[in-house]
Design a protein around this motif. Structure first.
Motif, PDB file in Angstrom:
ATOM      1  N   ARG A 276       0.842  -1.209   0.000  1.00 41.48           N
ATOM      2  CA  ARG A 276       0.000   0.000   0.000  1.00 41.48           C
ATOM      3  C   ARG A 276       0.872   1.251   0.000  1.00 41.48           C
TER       4      ARG A 276
ATOM      5  N   TRP B 279       0.946   4.010  -2.845  1.00 39.89           N
ATOM      6  CA  TRP B 279       0.568   5.346  -2.374  1.00 39.89           C
ATOM      7  C   TRP B 279       1.634   6.364  -2.785  1.00 39.89           C
TER       8      TRP B 279
ATOM      9  N   TYR C 278      -3.331  -4.134  -6.080  1.00 39.58           N
ATOM     10  CA  TYR C 278      -3.659  -2.708  -5.933  1.00 39.58           C
ATOM     11  C   TYR C 278      -5.078  -2.545  -5.391  1.00 39.58           C
TER      12      TYR C 278
ATOM     13  N   VAL D 280      -5.280  -3.487  -1.612  1.00 40.44           N
ATOM     14  CA  VAL D 280      -4.788  -2.495  -0.648  1.00 40.44           C
ATOM     15  C   VAL D 280      -5.613  -1.212  -0.703  1.00 40.44           C
ATOM     16  N   PHE D 281      -6.090  -0.848  -1.881  1.00 39.61           N
ATOM     17  CA  PHE D 281      -6.912   0.359  -1.991  1.00 39.61           C
ATOM     18  C   PHE D 281      -8.263   0.153  -1.306  1.00 39.61           C
TER      19      PHE D 281
ATOM     20  N   TYR E  93      -7.733   0.113   2.432  1.00 33.98           N
ATOM     21  CA  TYR E  93      -7.484   1.474   2.891  1.00 33.98           C
ATOM     22  C   TYR E  93      -8.797   2.252   2.990  1.00 33.98           C
TER      23      TYR E  93
END
Length: 165
Positions: free
Chosen positions: A17, A21, A55, A58-59, A62
C-alpha cells in the motif's frame, strides 16, 4: 496440505500500500513490489493475484479503514471521549490536517491520489473511490446533523440523510 506462508500478510500489504501510495499504480512495477516486500514474483501472484488485484486489495482495505475510522471518531457513543458533536467534528478535521501536514514524505491522501490517478480508466477504482467518498460524506453529514440537533451549528436547511448517487 499446503505449505505455510513464510511472511506476514498484513505487513506485506502495508508495504505494498505504501509503495502504491507513494509512486502510484503505473509508477510501481512488479519488480518494485518484489524489492519492497522481499517476496518473489510467484509468491506475490500466488498470494495476491496480479498487480491490479493487489492494488485493488490495498486500496479497498485502505478505503474501508478510513471510513471505519471516520465513523468511529464522528459518531456519538458511550465510549466516546469527546461527547460534544462539535468537538468530535473539530477533532476529526484537525487530526486529518495534522496527519497530512506532518507526514514525511508528503504523499497526500491515498483515496484522492488513487482517484485522480486511476478512476478515469479503471472502473473498479472509480467504484471503490465513489463508495468511500459517499460513506465519508454520510459520516460527516451525520455528525453535522448531531451538531445541529445540539445547537452547536445553526440549521439553515436540513442535510440529506444520504448522498445522492
Amino acid at each position: 496440505m499446503g505449505r505455510k506462508r513464510g511472511f506476514d500478510e498484513t505487513t506485506v500489504l502495508d508495504v505494498v500500500r505504501d509503495r502504491f501510495w507513494t509512486t502510484g499504480f503505473v509508477g510501481t512495477s512488479t519488480y518494485d513490489l518484489m524489492d519492497a516486500t522481499g517476496l518473489g514474483k510467484g509468491s506475490i501472484y500466488k498470494a495476491f493475484g496480479n498487480k491490479h488485484d493487489l492494488y485493488m486489495r490495498v486500496f479497498s482495505d485502505y478505503c474501508q479503514g478510513i471510513v471505519a475510522q471516520a465513523r468511529e471518531e464522528l459518531r456519538e457513543s458511550p465510549h466516546q471521549v469527546l461527547t460534544s458533536p462539535m468537538a468530535r467534528l473539530e477533532h476529526y478535521v484537525v487530526s486529518l490536517a495534522d496527519a497530512f501536514a506532518t507526514e514525511s514524505p508528503r504523499r497526500g491522501y491515498f483515496l484522492t491520489k488513487a482517484t485522480a490517478d486511476r478512476a478515469g480508466e479503471d472502473d473498479m477504482v472509480a467504484g471503490t473511490a465513489r463508495r468511500a467518498f459517499e460513506d465519508l460524506a454520510d459520516a460527516l453529514a451525520s455528525a453535522i446533523r448531531d451538531a445541529q440537533d445540539a445547537a452547536f451549528i445553526y440549521r439553515t436547511q436540513s442535510l440529506p440523510r444520504s448522498v445522492p448517487s
